[in-house]
Design an enzyme around this catalytic site. Structure first.
Site: not given
Ligand code: SF4
Length: 346
Positions: A94, A107, A114, A118, A121, A166, A197, A220-222, A296, A339
């Site tokens: 996508e 984007c 992936c 995470c 996600c 990633e 990113s 992407s730190l979080h 989200n 996101c």
């Molecule tokens: S946030 Fe990015 S790196 Fe982490 S699982 Fe999702 S797509 Fe992969």
């Protein structure tokens, strides 16, 4: 059994020139075909109208053009467009077009699924099936550029590698795609308008610095606390914050370019004063700016957006410490284009 034909777009311009020479033709023919493939976006050899019929047939006999196909396109009521893109082997990724008053941003995805996990996600739930090829990344950008012109009367202004995957786990292909996007023989976009990113792969951040790349880096730190970050991004155990910090310092020393930190604040996960203090401290290691991103929720996600009060607390502490902070409201929520929501549901 017939041999599988090679994707002609895997060839460099030089290789195409050599191919034509070997066929007893002029090397210049390679330039012509290359221009059709990359600048004019030909989807078939038939499109190459200034190339003779015999040459087109010869190309057809030797190669394929593995173009992506926009399978479905959804438009959000805030103008965001999401493409489900079918690849030559039937897999789907996508990509999203995000319009604002001043920019249109693409984007794009870099992997099918992936490699990382995470927990907040949606993409992480699709296992990594394969890396995207450079042309598949490039084609997503071209498709969005065309949609931008069609719906907003302006070309694409920015690109973020923040879709599925990633990007630093598919580094070589991402670099090749960016080379093509920035080349005058491709889209001629400035690398300053491109942001890669990453969730933070220290060794690859150093490699990018060594390679003297000209695009921007976002992380992407979080969380700036290892135990917390490991619970939400388990690979942090392998790449802890100390290694990430060292890689970011290396990046800045070499490139002199600020880093953007992407940061989501979740209720009960990273919304305490301790989390804020750790983040402010981390922000001081290397010149940076911060994007606080609205979360989200994904279907059965246990992660929930923190309260406004917690967000305000983050913002005021960052600002007090002279750190530039933007709050990114989520876009395209109604079509799962925001996101962390990309998971081939369309
Ligand atoms: S946030 Fe990015 S790196 Fe982490 S699982 Fe999702 S797509 Fe992969």
């Amino acid at each position: 059994m017939a041999a599988t034909k090679k994707d002609i777009r895997a060839l460099t311009k030089e290789q195409l020139r050599e191919f034509f020479e070997k066929q007893g033709d002029k090397a210049f023919r390679g330039n012509q075909v290359y221009e059709w493939l990359w600048q004019k976006g030909a989807h078939s050899f038939e499109d190459m109208t200034n190339v003779s019929k015999e040459t087109r047939q010869m190309l057809e006999d030797n190669f394929v053009i593995n173009h992506i196909k926009v399978d479905t396109m959804q438009r959000s009521n805030d103008g965001t467009v999401k493409n489900a893109v079918r690849l030559h082997d039937g897999l789907i990724v996508e990509s999203v077009l995000i319009p604002t008053a001043t920019r249109t941003t693409a984007c794009v995805s870099s992997q099918v699924g992936c490699s990382l996990d995470c927990r907040f996600c949606a993409t992480a739930r699709l296992k990594r099936m394969r890396n995207l090829n450079p042309d598949e990344i490039y084609d997503q950008v071209v498709a969005i550029d065309n949609e931008s012109k069609l719906y907003f009367n302006r070309p694409l202004s920015n690109i973020v590698f923040m879709g599925m995957g990633e990007p630093l786990m598919n580094y070589n292909n991402v670099i090749k795609a960016i080379d093509k996007i920035t080349s005058p023989e491709g889209l001629g976009m400035s690398p300053k308008r491109i942001t890669v990113s990453t969730s933070g792969v220290p060794k690859m951040i150093k490699k990018m610095a060594d390679d003297d790349v000209k695009f921007n880096l976002a992380v992407s730190l979080h969380s700036a606390i290892d135990e917390v970050r490991t619970t939400i991004m388990p690979f942090n155990e392998t790449f802890p914050l100390e290694d990430l910090r060292e890689a970011l310092e290396y990046w800045y020393a070499k490139t002199k370019r600020k880093i953007s930190y992407e940061y989501v604040v979740w209720k009960g996960i990273n919304d305490t004063q301790k989390d804020i203090d750790a983040f402010v401290k981390f922000c001081k290691y290397v010149p940076c700016k911060v994007n606080i991103i609205e979360y989200n929720p994904i279907d059965d996600g246990e992660f929930q957006q923190a309260s406004n009060e917690a967000l305000e607390n983050y913002i005021s502490h960052l600002e007090k410490n002279r750190i530039v902070v933007n709050v990114r409201r989520s876009r395209g929520k109604d079509i799962d284009a925001a996101c962390g929501q990309l998971a081939n549901k369309s």
